[in-house]
Design an enzyme around this catalytic site. Structure first.
Site, mmCIF file in Angstrom:
data_model
loop_
_atom_site.group_PDB
_atom_site.id
_atom_site.type_symbol
_atom_site.label_atom_id
_atom_site.label_comp_id
_atom_site.label_asym_id
_atom_site.label_seq_id
_atom_site.Cartn_x
_atom_site.Cartn_y
_atom_site.Cartn_z
ATOM 1 C CG ASP A 24 3.736 49.605 8.927
ATOM 2 O OD1 ASP A 24 2.633 49.675 8.347
ATOM 3 O OD2 ASP A 24 4.216 50.535 9.594
ATOM 4 C CG HIS A 55 0.123 49.339 5.795
ATOM 5 N ND1 HIS A 55 0.788 50.517 6.070
ATOM 6 C CD2 HIS A 55 -0.048 49.313 4.455
ATOM 7 C CE1 HIS A 55 1.020 51.164 4.935
ATOM 8 N NE2 HIS A 55 0.531 50.440 3.937
ATOM 9 C CG ASP A 164 0.815 54.340 8.237
ATOM 10 O OD1 ASP A 164 1.634 54.779 9.059
ATOM 11 O OD2 ASP A 164 0.836 53.173 7.786
ATOM 12 N N GLY A 165 1.850 57.867 8.682
ATOM 13 C CA GLY A 165 3.146 58.406 8.272
ATOM 14 C C GLY A 165 3.430 59.784 8.826
ATOM 15 N N GLY A 166 4.390 59.858 9.738
ATOM 16 C CA GLY A 166 4.869 61.158 10.214
ATOM 17 C C GLY A 166 3.908 61.924 11.104
HETATM 18 ZN ZN ZN Z 1 1.474 51.288 8.031
#
Ligand code: ZN
Length: 208
Positions: A24, A55, A164-166
Site C-alpha cells: 500500500d 496499490h 481490499d479492506g477488513g
Molecule cells: Zn491495498
C-alpha cells in the site's frame, strides 16, 4: 507488518503459502497517511519471488508508473478518483510491462470504471475507505462485488476481481461467494495476537 522486520514478515507469508505480496503506497495527499515509495518496492522485490501487487493511493499516479514497474511491481493499481486520463494511465502501465489494475473507493459507483474494463487485468474493490489498516469491512461492498462480477463475466472474463479492506476469517467466504477471486489481508495476517501461518490457514479454512 513490522517494517523493521519486513524481510522476515515476507518470508513467513511466503512459507504460509500466500499467492502475492500487496504493498500500500500512500502519499499524504490522496489519503492522509504516508507510507513508502519505489525504494521499498525494490527492497521487497529482492526479498521474494512472489508477484508484487502495488496499490497506489497517490495523486497523479501517472508520474510514477515507470518508477514502480522498474522497482518490481507486477501488478500496478491506480485509483479512478486520482486519474484525469484513466484509460491512458492504464495503457501506460501495460506498456511499462506490468498488469494494469484499477480501483475505486466505497463511494465511487461502478459506472466510473465501466469503460476501462476491457483494458485491465484486475479490478480492485475497496471495502474500506483507503488510508488506514485495521478498518471494518463495509457490507455494501458485497453487492458491488456481485455487480462487478457480472460485468467482468460479460466483458473481460479473465480479469481478476480483488477485494481490499477488513477481510477476516469471519467474512472472507461471503466476499468470495459474491465473486472475488483475489483477497488482500493485512491486519488479519500480521498481528501480535497470532502467527502468520496460523492466520493464513484460518483464512483458507474459512473457504474450505
Ligand atoms: Zn491495498
Amino acid at each position: 507488518a513490522d517494517l523493521l522486520r519486513l524481510g522476515e514478515a515476507i518470508a513467513q507469508a511466503e512459507a504460509a503459502g500466500v499467492d502475492f505480496i500487496h504493498l500500500d503506497i500512500m502519499d499524504g495527499r490522496f489519503v492522509p497517511t504516508i507510507t513508502f515509495g519505489p525504494l521499498m518496492v525494490s527492497a521487497v522485490r529482492r526479498a521474494t519471488k512472489l508477484p508484487i501487487d502495488v496499490h497506489l493511493m497517490i495523486v497523479e499516479p501517472e508520474r510514477h508508473i515507470d518508477a514502480f514497474v522498474e522497482a518490481g511491481a507486477d501488478v500496478l493499481t491506480v485509483h479512478v478518483e486520482a486519474c484525469v486520463h484513466l484509460h491512458g494511465t492504464l495503457q501506460s502501465i501495460a506498456a511499462a510491462g506490468a498488469t494494469p489494475s484499477v480501483t475505486l473507493n466505497p463511494a465511487t459507483p461502478l459506472v466510473a470504471i465501466e469503460e476501462v474494463i476491457p483494458v485491465v487485468g484486475q479490478v480492485l474493490v475497496m471495502s474500506v475507505n483507503p488510508g488506514y489498516g485495521g478498518q471494518t469491512f463495509i457490507p455494501s461492498a458485497l453487492d458491488k462485488i456481485r455487480r462487478l462480477r457480472a460485468l467482468l463475466d460479460e466483458r473481460n472474463p479473465t480479469c481478476r476481481l480483488e477485494v481490499d479492506g477488513g477481510i477476516k476469517p469471519g467474512n472472507i467466504r461471503r466476499v468470495v461467494e459474491a465473486g472475488a477471486d483475489t483477497i488482500v489481508a493485512g491486519s488479519a495476517i500480521y498481528s501480535d495476537d497470532h502467527r502468520v501461518d496460523d492466520a493464513v490457514q484460518k483464512l483458507r479454512d474459512a473457504l474450505a
